[in-house]
Write an enzyme that holds these catalytic residues in place. Sequence first.
Site, PDB file in Angstrom:
ATOM      1  N   ASP A  80       0.565  -1.393  -0.027  1.00  0.00           N
ATOM      2  CA  ASP A  80       0.095   0.185  -0.192  1.00  0.00           C
ATOM      3  C   ASP A  80       1.102   1.119   0.018  1.00  0.00           C
ATOM      4  O   ASP A  80       2.226   1.259   0.623  1.00  0.00           O
ATOM      5  CB  ASP A  80      -0.654   0.166   1.031  1.00  0.00           C
ATOM      6  CG  ASP A  80      -1.831   1.721   0.838  1.00  0.00           C
ATOM      7  OD1 ASP A  80      -3.001   1.093   0.500  1.00  0.00           O
ATOM      8  OD2 ASP A  80      -1.438   2.139   2.068  1.00  0.00           O
ATOM      9  N   ASN A  88      -2.701  13.192  -4.816  1.00  0.00           N
ATOM     10  CA  ASN A  88      -3.292  13.282  -5.476  1.00  0.00           C
ATOM     11  C   ASN A  88      -4.040  14.931  -5.068  1.00  0.00           C
ATOM     12  O   ASN A  88      -4.901  15.367  -5.952  1.00  0.00           O
ATOM     13  CB  ASN A  88      -4.620  12.277  -5.315  1.00  0.00           C
ATOM     14  CG  ASN A  88      -4.903  11.607  -6.308  1.00  0.00           C
ATOM     15  OD1 ASN A  88      -3.941  11.320  -7.300  1.00  0.00           O
ATOM     16  ND2 ASN A  88      -5.510   9.859  -5.980  1.00  0.00           N
ATOM     17  N   HIS A  93      -5.691  14.174  -9.465  1.00  0.00           N
ATOM     18  CA  HIS A  93      -5.525  12.876 -10.225  1.00  0.00           C
ATOM     19  C   HIS A  93      -4.575  12.632 -11.468  1.00  0.00           C
ATOM     20  O   HIS A  93      -4.357  11.796 -11.208  1.00  0.00           O
ATOM     21  CB  HIS A  93      -7.137  12.338 -10.202  1.00  0.00           C
ATOM     22  CG  HIS A  93      -7.803  12.621  -9.071  1.00  0.00           C
ATOM     23  ND1 HIS A  93      -8.163  11.461  -7.648  1.00  0.00           N
ATOM     24  CD2 HIS A  93      -8.619  13.282  -8.807  1.00  0.00           C
ATOM     25  CE1 HIS A  93      -8.685  12.100  -7.805  1.00  0.00           C
ATOM     26  NE2 HIS A  93      -8.944  12.661  -7.252  1.00  0.00           N
ATOM     27  N   ASP A  97      -1.988   9.609 -11.062  1.00  0.00           N
ATOM     28  CA  ASP A  97      -2.286   8.099 -12.761  1.00  0.00           C
ATOM     29  C   ASP A  97      -0.699   7.846 -12.698  1.00  0.00           C
ATOM     30  O   ASP A  97      -0.358   7.484 -12.509  1.00  0.00           O
ATOM     31  CB  ASP A  97      -3.340   8.955 -13.809  1.00  0.00           C
ATOM     32  CG  ASP A  97      -4.732   9.038 -12.900  1.00  0.00           C
ATOM     33  OD1 ASP A  97      -5.035   8.077 -12.139  1.00  0.00           O
ATOM     34  OD2 ASP A  97      -5.270   9.160 -14.158  1.00  0.00           O
ATOM     35  N   ASP A 123      -4.366   2.242  -4.559  1.00  0.00           N
ATOM     36  CA  ASP A 123      -2.816   2.256  -4.547  1.00  0.00           C
ATOM     37  C   ASP A 123      -2.208   1.018  -3.777  1.00  0.00           C
ATOM     38  O   ASP A 123      -1.549   1.136  -3.367  1.00  0.00           O
ATOM     39  CB  ASP A 123      -1.989   3.691  -3.593  1.00  0.00           C
ATOM     40  CG  ASP A 123      -3.036   3.528  -2.387  1.00  0.00           C
ATOM     41  OD1 ASP A 123      -3.850   2.816  -2.180  1.00  0.00           O
ATOM     42  OD2 ASP A 123      -2.512   4.589  -1.834  1.00  0.00           O
TER      43      ASP A 123
END
Length: 200
Positions: A80, A88, A93, A97, A123
């Site tokens: 994680d 973000n 975003h 990405d 994630d």
Amino acid sequence: MFLHTVADMIGAFLESRQHTRTLDRAIVQLRDSERALQHRARHDPLTGLGNRVVLEEALGHALAHAQAGEDLHGYVLLLDLDGFKPVNDTHGHAAGDVLLQTVAQRLQACLRSTDTVTRLGGDEFVIVAQGKGPQFQLDQLLAKVTAAVEAPVDYLGQALQVGASIGAARFPEAGRSSAELLVRADQAMYAAKQSKRLPR
């Protein structure tokens, strides 16, 4: 009449050939569409990594080999990203990405071709790695994965950086089913994340 008949036959033959070519093109397009749909059903659209379907297959094969003996063992790593949400929130975003795509590429590059890297969503990533004998060590695997995740990612001239909380479950000792191993890895990952939040 004979010439008309021959002309009609030639016309029908040419029309049939045209229909055959049209049919051939349609079959090729259907096969391409089927392959694309199969790929989409098994892969994450953002990173191109395998999804849970691929993970279950890889883990099933690895468990079968490990349970067959021959000193084989392996690890399920549940990973994680630490600090992903602030990336973000701060950069948008699109930056998130790019970060996920870069991490996915790095994980694939730092692991062996026999290892499997999948994205569960968000994630979270899962790695299935298997080896033989004492030389296949968890510490070395964790070091490679951590280095791949924590290296800065350039985004429009800005360095984005995240950490990694990783939970590991060794198989077949920690479990003999994919569900059991994923639960164990998830528990270990949660413990790793909590330990970072405790005051030192």
